[in-house]
Design a protein around this motif. Structure first.
Motif, PDB file in Angstrom:
ATOM      1  N   ALA A   1       0.835  -1.205   0.000  1.00 21.27           N
ATOM      2  CA  ALA A   1       0.000   0.000   0.000  1.00 21.27           C
ATOM      3  C   ALA A   1       0.868   1.252   0.000  1.00 21.27           C
ATOM      4  O   ALA A   1       0.594   2.214  -0.731  1.00 21.27           O
ATOM      5  N   LYS A   2       1.946   1.231   0.784  1.00 22.07           N
ATOM      6  CA  LYS A   2       2.868   2.370   0.813  1.00 22.07           C
ATOM      7  C   LYS A   2       3.559   2.516  -0.543  1.00 22.07           C
ATOM      8  O   LYS A   2       3.750   3.643  -1.021  1.00 22.07           O
ATOM      9  N   GLN A   3       3.923   1.422  -1.191  1.00 23.89           N
ATOM     10  CA  GLN A   3       4.550   1.482  -2.519  1.00 23.89           C
ATOM     11  C   GLN A   3       3.622   2.158  -3.533  1.00 23.89           C
ATOM     12  O   GLN A   3       4.073   2.959  -4.353  1.00 23.89           O
ATOM     13  N   ILE A   4       2.349   1.817  -3.479  1.00 22.34           N
ATOM     14  CA  ILE A   4       1.355   2.420  -4.387  1.00 22.34           C
ATOM     15  C   ILE A   4       1.305   3.927  -4.177  1.00 22.34           C
ATOM     16  O   ILE A   4       1.369   4.705  -5.131  1.00 22.34           O
ATOM     17  N   ALA A   5       1.201   4.333  -2.922  1.00 18.65           N
ATOM     18  CA  ALA A   5       1.140   5.764  -2.596  1.00 18.65           C
ATOM     19  C   ALA A   5       2.443   6.467  -2.985  1.00 18.65           C
ATOM     20  O   ALA A   5       2.415   7.579  -3.532  1.00 18.65           O
ATOM     21  N   ASP A   6       3.578   5.817  -2.722  1.00 19.30           N
ATOM     22  CA  ASP A   6       4.873   6.419  -3.043  1.00 19.30           C
ATOM     23  C   ASP A   6       5.045   6.641  -4.545  1.00 19.30           C
ATOM     24  O   ASP A   6       5.579   7.669  -4.971  1.00 19.30           O
ATOM     25  N   LYS A   7       4.609   5.681  -5.375  1.00 14.58           N
ATOM     26  CA  LYS A   7       4.744   5.835  -6.834  1.00 14.58           C
ATOM     27  C   LYS A   7       4.026   7.099  -7.311  1.00 14.58           C
ATOM     28  O   LYS A   7       4.533   7.823  -8.166  1.00 14.58           O
TER      29      LYS A   7
END
Length: 185
Positions: free
Chosen positions: A80-86
């Motif tokens: 979920a953090k990876q999605i937001a970070d992208k």
């Protein structure tokens, strides 16, 4: 030469983008204008794009993380953090959509292919302008109609992340074309 730009085109991921450096809207417009000149059977011009930038990125980020959590059996906080970070690391996100010809005068795959060619044109202009870009089609992309004002027959095919990139491009690798072509005389 166009061959050189084609060979230099790479997926450049958001984590590789220059932090805090925005791509100028004029470059995004050039990318979209190039997309508009993709080949299109029966002149259906099926490509549709939604450009997300600035504060709207946070809204997209929240939506994407929520849809990820709703659609995955065991969602992870890391993913979920990876999605937001992208989304945060990108200057712009261009949501790629395809508008189906209402007459269905040609197979859907041809309109998907035309849209993909439009994206390739965007990618080439990005490469020419030393802009990083990456096409992603997560499984929950089918939920984008809840975020976008999609018209009847329009479907989302992915997200095109765009960001400033000053790094070195990796060398491309391909097997020789002779391994993939049979000449019939």
């Amino acid at each position: 030469m166009i061959e050189g730009i084609i060979k230099k085109r790479r997926s450049i991921f958001p984590v590789q983008y220059d932090k805090g450096v925005k791509v100028e809207d004029v470059i995004i417009h050039k990318m979209l204008e190039a997309a508009n000149w993709a080949p299109t059977h029966k002149k259906t011009e099926p490509w549709r794009f939604y450009v997300v930038k600035s504060d709207k990125k946070k809204v997209l980020s929240t939506f994407m993380v929520d849809k990820y959590k709703e659609t995955v059996v065991s969602p992870s906080d890391f993913k979920a953090k990876q999605i937001a970070d992208k989304i945060e690391q990108s200057s712009h996100i261009i949501i790629i959509c395809m508008q189906r010809d209402p007459k269905e005068s040609l197979p859907e795959w041809e309109e998907v292919a035309a849209t993909a060619m439009a994206v390739q044109n965007m990618w080439l202009v990005a490469a020419e302008n030393k802009v990083g870009s990456y096409w992603s089609s997560p499984g929950y992309i089918s939920k984008m109609g809840e975020f976008l004002p999609l018209k009847n027959g329009e479907k989302c095919l992915g997200l095109f992340y765009v960001g400033s990139f000053s790094g070195e491009l990796p060398e491309g690798e391909r097997t020789p074309i002779e391994h993939k072509v049979t000449w019939l005389d």
